[in-house]
Design a protein around this motif. Sequence first.
Motif, PDB file in Angstrom:
ATOM      1  N   GLN B 151      -0.579  18.235  -2.110  1.00  0.00           N
ATOM      2  CA  GLN B 151      -1.264  17.450  -3.138  1.00  0.00           C
ATOM      3  C   GLN B 151      -2.415  16.644  -2.558  1.00  0.00           C
ATOM      4  O   GLN B 151      -2.576  15.458  -2.829  1.00  0.00           O
ATOM      5  CB  GLN B 151      -0.254  16.526  -3.842  1.00  0.00           C
ATOM      6  N   TYR B 184     -10.809  15.694 -11.103  1.00  0.00           N
ATOM      7  CA  TYR B 184      -9.953  14.875 -10.243  1.00  0.00           C
ATOM      8  C   TYR B 184     -10.672  13.596  -9.830  1.00  0.00           C
ATOM      9  O   TYR B 184     -10.141  12.493  -9.962  1.00  0.00           O
ATOM     10  CB  TYR B 184      -9.554  15.686  -9.009  1.00  0.00           C
ATOM     11  N   TRP B 222       5.345  13.579  -8.234  1.00  0.00           N
ATOM     12  CA  TRP B 222       4.769  12.524  -9.079  1.00  0.00           C
ATOM     13  C   TRP B 222       4.457  11.279  -8.263  1.00  0.00           C
ATOM     14  O   TRP B 222       3.536  10.531  -8.587  1.00  0.00           O
ATOM     15  CB  TRP B 222       5.724  12.193 -10.229  1.00  0.00           C
ATOM     16  N   ILE B 225       0.973  11.455  -6.918  1.00  0.00           N
ATOM     17  CA  ILE B 225      -0.042  11.225  -7.953  1.00  0.00           C
ATOM     18  C   ILE B 225      -0.153   9.730  -8.261  1.00  0.00           C
ATOM     19  O   ILE B 225      -1.248   9.186  -8.368  1.00  0.00           O
ATOM     20  CB  ILE B 225       0.308  12.046  -9.216  1.00  0.00           C
ATOM     21  N   GLN B 228      -2.071   8.027  -5.559  1.00  0.00           N
ATOM     22  CA  GLN B 228      -3.510   8.310  -5.604  1.00  0.00           C
ATOM     23  C   GLN B 228      -4.200   7.527  -6.721  1.00  0.00           C
ATOM     24  O   GLN B 228      -5.350   7.122  -6.584  1.00  0.00           O
ATOM     25  CB  GLN B 228      -3.738   9.820  -5.792  1.00  0.00           C
ATOM     26  N   CYS B 317       2.885  19.771 -11.473  1.00  0.00           N
ATOM     27  CA  CYS B 317       2.714  19.247 -10.117  1.00  0.00           C
ATOM     28  C   CYS B 317       2.350  20.365  -9.147  1.00  0.00           C
ATOM     29  O   CYS B 317       2.811  21.490  -9.290  1.00  0.00           O
ATOM     30  CB  CYS B 317       4.029  18.644  -9.637  1.00  0.00           C
ATOM     31  N   ASP B 322      -2.602  20.465 -12.229  1.00  0.00           N
ATOM     32  CA  ASP B 322      -2.202  19.061 -12.091  1.00  0.00           C
ATOM     33  C   ASP B 322      -3.345  18.117 -12.456  1.00  0.00           C
ATOM     34  O   ASP B 322      -3.125  16.942 -12.713  1.00  0.00           O
ATOM     35  CB  ASP B 322      -1.642  18.768 -10.686  1.00  0.00           C
ATOM     36  N   ILE B 326      -2.650  14.527 -13.982  1.00  0.00           N
ATOM     37  CA  ILE B 326      -3.151  13.281 -13.400  1.00  0.00           C
ATOM     38  C   ILE B 326      -3.930  12.501 -14.463  1.00  0.00           C
ATOM     39  O   ILE B 326      -3.772  11.292 -14.608  1.00  0.00           O
ATOM     40  CB  ILE B 326      -4.028  13.583 -12.159  1.00  0.00           C
TER      41      ILE B 326
END
Lengths: 347, 369
Positions: B151, B184, B222, B225, B228, B317, B322, B326
């Motif tokens: 990830q 993203y 998760w 995420i 982040q 995920c 994703d 997100i």
Amino acid sequence: MSANTVVAAWWSLTGRRLAALAALTTFLAAAFVIDLGTGPARLAPGEVVAALFGRAPDPTTVAIVRNIRLPMAIMGLLVGFSLGLSGAVVQTVLANPLASPYTLGLAGAAGFGAALAIVLDLPLPILAEARTALSAFLFAALAAALLLLLGRLRDGRPETLVLAGLAILFLFQALLSLLQYLATPEALSQIVFWLFGSLARANGTKNVILAAILAVALPALMRLAWRLAALRLGEERAAALGARPGALRLEALAWVSAATAAAVAFAGTIGFVGLVAPHLARALVGEDQRYLLPVSGLCGALFLLAASTASRAIVPGSILPIGILTALVGVPFLVGLVLRRERGSLS
Amino acid sequence: MLRRSFAVALAATTLALSSPVGAAPIHLTDLLGRTVELAKPAERAVVGFYFEELTAAAGADVWDRVVGISRLHWEGWRNASWKRYTAAIPRLASLEDVGSTEANNFSVEKVLALRPDLLILPIWAFEPLGSALAPVEAAGVPILVVDYNAQKLENHLRSTVLLGTVFGRAERAEKLAAEYRAVYEDTIARARRQAGPPPKVYVELAQAGPGTIGNSYKGTMWGAILDQLGAENLANGRLASPWGPLNAEAVIAADPDVVFFAGSSWTNRPEAVRTGFDADPETTRASLRRYVEGRPAWQATKAFRQGRVHAIEHGLCRSLADMAAIQYIAKALWPEAFAEVDPRATLARYYETWLPVRFEGTWFLGLGS
């Protein structure tokens, strides 16, 4: 009973044992050939033979036979022999038909050692896989040392050894669970894959190491065979025959530890071979350790090799995990042997 | 006119296929820093995982150039996806199965017997196999290792471009990677601009029913995420392992602002939160409501009181999809800042632009909505 009858009985017994030994060797050779001929690539027997001698026109066939099937079959032989031999010694030494090389916690310790190497991922200047195998071997050796030390404190009594082995097994199982709990997902899948037990990671180097350890351990154990046989007569009689039971047990276990640790370090924990092979061997040649030890090794090799072949043959084109096969075949086989067991055999 | 431009396009394609430029050797560095060399774009690949990502990066017709897969990883783990993809690309169902490291039945012999010109593996399959793969390399079959599991934006982008490049579709893959990066980075940038204390978030795998506390995630899935986005993941500091169940009492005492229940289309999990292709909004909402009503002690938490409880598809995920997950989480945490962002539209656009499968179903949903 006249002297002649005794001699005749001895000859017939020895003949039966030698026949069993010869038959096993023949079966083993056949199993080896069948194993080489089996696999998802479904090569014809002619292709396999040609590839074995590097004469197949197609390099892929040569690669499949020489780089995949041959090392796996040889590793199956060596690991099976190591576990079968170790199982027979452990059962004799502990006077316990339920014992196996794994009873003493060596496999648990090896599993922990492997997992530790995977989780720590230390930047050592050797390959990750060699690191894992080395760590597995070292922890199995550590567990063996611990076992022998605890055993010595109580003069090598079987109960002490069994309980100490169980304690070591539980200790390392708990530590392994802890590591698995703390591991990252990637490390965890590596650990689980390692623990499965498999011959797929076989290669020439590993086979040479396994063979070298066996080449030392087998003669060493054969040298102890007479005294191990005396041990089967009971503690007092063994002592009267000049064997020192405690010291003998510890020495035998030290050799077994080396053979088991190497097998587990390279192939993971493949169950039931070390438990079933000695029972099969005993049914064939009886309690005489001079025959029991090598025959149990051969039985182990045959059993593991057959399981390895079956794992690739049962569902054509696919591979079943070998540990499932050894358990599925091993359990009913063991139950059958236990039910058929004659009086006077190991109990 | 139309007919003529088609003819021109056809001629251009034929030219491209026969041009010696397409046959130039390809030198790449994979996600483990290994050097991978291909004489030409792959024509007979064996693929271990990241099937949807491969399809998106190299196009649906890439499957004509694949000869084997680890079938368990698609049919077994992502069955709803498998059914839709096999309907769209019937050839998938007849691909040879090379087994799985996770089931301990990966067969190197089978891989070789398929005579592939490329083997694509995720890191998590490549590393356990170790020297078992030596015969593949000895036979001159290049192995490309890719990764979406870490990830990391860098890994997602590089893996995507690599998956396209090895099939001669670098341009397409780069466009896809750029689109992913834009979504993203915009999401993370908006989230990072939010002032005030970070919202407290609890995520639970809603698989076994409200009576069982499912896994929460720290630093992975998760958890990664949430880190982040700069949210406060309740699993951080409360969970010793990367995943595992939190103590319910600790969650209630920590009073989360927002709760996510990760659902999916698992079979034989009647009490799970239902999401994915086959779930309509009513099904998802009803299954989520069962979770909320089945946790009386949790009613006191801010998230439950304010209806800030969400369902989200667990399978999003560690994939290119994703980006929508997100976005959805960010929007659930900071509704005003993401008012004009539509995560469902992001996911729909991803499917419509890059995948051969029609987008449908419910992939995330809030109880308040």
